[in-house]
Design a protein around this motif. Structure first.
Motif, short mmCIF file in Angstrom:
data_model
loop_
_atom_site.label_atom_id
_atom_site.label_comp_id
_atom_site.label_asym_id
_atom_site.label_seq_id
_atom_site.Cartn_x
_atom_site.Cartn_y
_atom_site.Cartn_z
N GLY A 154 -3.15 -2.62 2.22
CA GLY A 154 -2.43 -3.67 2.46
C GLY A 154 -0.98 -3.40 2.88
N ASP A 155 -0.15 -4.54 3.20
CA ASP A 155 0.93 -4.07 3.93
C ASP A 155 1.94 -4.30 2.65
OD1 ASP A 155 0.86 -7.12 3.61
OD2 ASP A 155 1.01 -7.47 5.94
N ASN A 156 1.74 -5.14 1.69
CA ASN A 156 2.76 -5.25 0.73
C ASN A 156 2.74 -3.97 -0.23
OD1 ASN A 156 3.81 -5.95 -2.08
ND2 ASN A 156 4.42 -7.97 -1.19
N LEU A 157 3.77 -3.09 -0.37
CA LEU A 157 3.55 -1.77 -1.08
C LEU A 157 3.01 -2.18 -2.61
CD1 LEU A 157 3.61 1.22 -1.07
CD2 LEU A 157 6.10 1.18 -1.09
N VAL A 161 -0.80 -2.17 -2.96
CA VAL A 161 -1.11 -0.76 -2.76
C VAL A 161 -0.75 -0.16 -4.39
CG1 VAL A 161 -0.86 1.44 -1.95
CG2 VAL A 161 -0.81 -0.59 -0.49
N ARG A 162 0.28 -0.31 -4.92
CA ARG A 162 0.59 0.28 -6.19
C ARG A 162 -0.12 -0.57 -7.05
NH1 ARG A 162 7.00 1.48 -4.78
NH2 ARG A 162 6.54 3.45 -3.83
N GLY A 163 -0.56 -1.87 -7.12
CA GLY A 163 -1.23 -2.61 -8.15
C GLY A 163 -2.57 -1.87 -8.23
N ASP A 183 13.16 5.34 0.70
CA ASP A 183 13.72 4.55 -0.21
C ASP A 183 13.09 3.53 -1.06
OD1 ASP A 183 13.05 3.06 1.89
OD2 ASP A 183 14.72 1.77 2.14
N ARG A 184 11.81 4.16 -1.19
CA ARG A 184 11.06 3.10 -2.16
C ARG A 184 10.40 4.05 -3.33
NH1 ARG A 184 8.52 -1.47 0.86
NH2 ARG A 184 10.05 -1.97 2.35
N PRO A 185 10.91 4.48 -4.32
CA PRO A 185 10.53 5.50 -5.40
C PRO A 185 9.36 4.44 -6.09
CG PRO A 185 12.53 4.31 -6.01
CD PRO A 185 12.42 4.11 -4.63
N GLY A 186 8.47 5.43 -6.54
CA GLY A 186 7.30 4.87 -7.34
C GLY A 186 5.92 5.53 -6.87
#
Length: 202
Positions: A154-157, A161-163, A183-186
């Motif tokens: 998916g394009d929503n990180l 994706v993380r979900g 710039d997107r920690p996680g």
């Protein structure tokens, strides 16, 4: 256009307020289940801030915008080609989408997508949307596969994706704008690609 109000002024006000409005997870969830109502409310508030109390104008502007969005909607470049390739390789495919049931079914029918997927999960029908774990668990159950066998793309990180990764799926982020992860920690996705065609070479 309303008397004394320039198009640029209204557009800028809507853009700024809408970015704030949609940034809240609660408003985002309720809004995507009734996009026309949410858009009307956003436009009405912007008109009020600019000195106009006109519900009819807000509805007219919002509906015109939504009509244009619906008319211009189309699959991303390479999407159908990539899906067909995966089907030809014998993969099971599932579709998870947030939004209202009727609106999402209309898109699925319009672009002939139903035939490509063994199972479809729609937020408005399930009662929760991505990144809620139940969305991914429902899809896994529908496909009768385990999370370790499954890749979510998916394009929503965060939502796509993380979900998915939080319930054990492998995650592929489609970073269309090339923003990168610095710039997107996680949680770090298993793969980062720029377009869907790249999946065929992973």
């Amino acid at each position: 256009m309303l008397p004394g109000l320039g198009a640029g002024t209204l557009q800028e006000t809507i853009r700024e307020y809408a970015n704030w409005w949609w940034s809240d997870p609660g408003r985002n969830q309720s809004g995507r289940l009734d996009l026309r109502k949410a858009t009307t409310n956003i436009v009405a508030e912007c008109l009020r801030r600019l000195g106009f109390e006109d519900g009819d104008a807000a509805r007219s502007i919002a509906n015109h915008y939504r009509d244009l969005r619906d008319e211009s909607a189309k699959p991303y470049d390479g999407a159908i080609e990539t899906i067909e390739w995966f089907r030809s390789q014998g993969f099971l495919l599932g579709l998870m989408t947030n939004g209202a049931g009727p609106a999402q079914h209309a898109k699925i029918e319009r672009f002939g997508l139903a035939a490509y997927f063994e199972h479809v999960v729609i937020e408005g029908e399930l009662g929760v949307g991505k990144p809620h774990p139940r969305v991914f668990e429902t899809l896994l159950s529908g496909l009768d596969v385990g999370p370790d066998q499954t890749w979510a793309v998916g394009d929503n990180l965060e939502a796509d994706v993380r979900g998915a990764m939080r319930v054990g799926l492998h995650g592929v982020w489609v970073d269309r704008q090339g923003k990168g992860l610095e710039d997107r920690p996680g949680e770090t996705p298993d793969r980062v690609i720029r377009e869907l065609r790249d999946l065929m070479s992973i």
